[in-house]
Design a protein around this motif. Structure first.
Motif, PDB file in Angstrom:
ATOM      1  N   ILE A  20       0.844  -1.203   0.000  1.00  9.27           N
ATOM      2  CA  ILE A  20       0.000   0.000   0.000  1.00  9.27           C
ATOM      3  C   ILE A  20       0.872   1.243   0.000  1.00  9.27           C
ATOM      4  CG2 ILE A  20      -1.616   1.358   1.398  1.00  9.27           C
ATOM      5  CD1 ILE A  20      -2.907  -0.938  -0.214  1.00  9.27           C
ATOM      6  N   TYR A  21       1.903   1.267   0.807  1.00  5.59           N
ATOM      7  CA  TYR A  21       2.788   2.446   0.835  1.00  5.59           C
ATOM      8  C   TYR A  21       3.438   2.680  -0.523  1.00  5.59           C
ATOM      9  CZ  TYR A  21       2.492   3.924   5.680  1.00  5.59           C
ATOM     10  OH  TYR A  21       2.052   4.445   6.865  1.00  5.59           O
ATOM     11  N   ILE A  22       3.803   1.615  -1.197  1.00  3.33           N
ATOM     12  CA  ILE A  22       4.394   1.748  -2.535  1.00  3.33           C
ATOM     13  C   ILE A  22       3.345   2.237  -3.525  1.00  3.33           C
ATOM     14  CG2 ILE A  22       5.382   0.443  -4.464  1.00  3.33           C
ATOM     15  CD1 ILE A  22       6.743  -1.330  -2.229  1.00  3.33           C
ATOM     16  N   LEU A  23       2.151   1.663  -3.469  1.00  6.66           N
ATOM     17  CA  LEU A  23       1.070   2.047  -4.380  1.00  6.66           C
ATOM     18  C   LEU A  23       0.685   3.513  -4.205  1.00  6.66           C
ATOM     19  CD1 LEU A  23      -1.125   0.915  -6.436  1.00  6.66           C
ATOM     20  CD2 LEU A  23      -2.612   0.821  -4.430  1.00  6.66           C
ATOM     21  N   ILE A  24       0.659   3.962  -2.988  1.00  4.52           N
ATOM     22  CA  ILE A  24       0.242   5.332  -2.680  1.00  4.52           C
ATOM     23  C   ILE A  24       1.137   6.364  -3.356  1.00  4.52           C
ATOM     24  CG2 ILE A  24       0.259   6.981  -0.757  1.00  4.52           C
ATOM     25  CD1 ILE A  24      -1.182   4.830   0.872  1.00  4.52           C
ATOM     26  N   SER A  25       2.374   6.007  -3.567  1.00  9.18           N
ATOM     27  CA  SER A  25       3.276   6.966  -4.229  1.00  9.18           C
ATOM     28  C   SER A  25       2.824   7.297  -5.646  1.00  9.18           C
ATOM     29  CB  SER A  25       4.707   6.430  -4.232  1.00  9.18           C
ATOM     30  OG  SER A  25       4.802   5.281  -5.058  1.00  9.18           O
ATOM     31  N   ASP A  26       1.954   6.454  -6.223  1.00  7.16           N
ATOM     32  CA  ASP A  26       1.421   6.709  -7.562  1.00  7.16           C
ATOM     33  C   ASP A  26       0.143   7.549  -7.556  1.00  7.16           C
ATOM     34  OD1 ASP A  26       3.469   5.284  -8.733  1.00  7.16           O
ATOM     35  OD2 ASP A  26       2.308   3.427  -8.915  1.00  7.16           O
ATOM     36  N   LEU A  27      -0.413   7.785  -6.370  1.00 15.05           N
ATOM     37  CA  LEU A  27      -1.636   8.589  -6.305  1.00 15.05           C
ATOM     38  C   LEU A  27      -1.318  10.061  -6.549  1.00 15.05           C
ATOM     39  CD1 LEU A  27      -3.546   7.044  -3.273  1.00 15.05           C
ATOM     40  CD2 LEU A  27      -4.355   7.156  -5.622  1.00 15.05           C
ATOM     41  N   PRO A  28      -2.281  10.795  -7.091  1.00 20.59           N
ATOM     42  CA  PRO A  28      -2.066  12.235  -7.290  1.00 20.59           C
ATOM     43  C   PRO A  28      -1.773  12.936  -5.964  1.00 20.59           C
ATOM     44  CG  PRO A  28      -4.100  11.505  -8.366  1.00 20.59           C
ATOM     45  CD  PRO A  28      -3.599  10.360  -7.548  1.00 20.59           C
ATOM     46  N   LYS A  29      -0.952  13.971  -6.032  1.00 23.66           N
ATOM     47  CA  LYS A  29      -0.547  14.701  -4.824  1.00 23.66           C
ATOM     48  C   LYS A  29      -1.743  15.316  -4.090  1.00 23.66           C
ATOM     49  CE  LYS A  29       3.793  13.906  -5.342  1.00 23.66           C
ATOM     50  NZ  LYS A  29       4.180  12.594  -4.869  1.00 23.66           N
ATOM     51  N   ASP A  30      -2.791  15.686  -4.806  1.00 24.75           N
ATOM     52  CA  ASP A  30      -3.945  16.297  -4.146  1.00 24.75           C
ATOM     53  C   ASP A  30      -4.734  15.291  -3.302  1.00 24.75           C
ATOM     54  OD1 ASP A  30      -4.914  14.993  -6.420  1.00 24.75           O
ATOM     55  OD2 ASP A  30      -6.517  16.448  -6.735  1.00 24.75           O
TER      56      ASP A  30
END
Length: 115
Positions: A20-30
């Motif tokens: 999840i922590y790795i995946l989250i890095s791909d989410l938009p900054k907003d």
């Protein structure tokens, strides 16, 4: 008391949290303070509650914390589905993590039955 490091469900939950922590890095900054934070909390809650339950003095208490961990798994699964529905992350990146959630849910159910 159970030795948490020996529990396969806890080991899988730790791996899920890392994914999840790795995946989250791909989410938009907003989304950093919205969905991202909620996903982190849900993911970390799973191994944390398994560990807390394993450290308790009775199987009844362990079962209680496994129930909380299971609720966090369903919460995380819902949040992952939202990332797909909102086109925030590619479905292929998320689908295998959803499958991991389901596998841990099954392991949780089996452990609850065993206790």
């Amino acid at each position: 008391m159970h030795k948490v490091e020996d529990l396969k469900i806890w080991q899988k939950a730790i791996e899920l949290s890392k994914a999840i922590y790795i995946l989250i890095s791909d989410l938009p900054k907003d989304e950093r303070f919205g969905l991202t934070q909620q996903m982190k909390r849900s993911a970390v809650s799973v191994p944390s509650n398994i560990a807390e339950g394993a450290g308790r003095n009775s199987n009844k208490e362990f079962r209680h914390f496994l129930g909380i961990a299971n609720g966090s798994l369903y919460e995380l699964q819902t949040q992952l589905i939202l990332t797909i529905e909102l086109n925030l992350i590619d479905n292929k990146k998320v689908q295998h993590i959803i499958e991991e959630c389901i596998e841990i849910q099954k392991m949780n159910y089996a452990l609850l039955q065993k206790l």
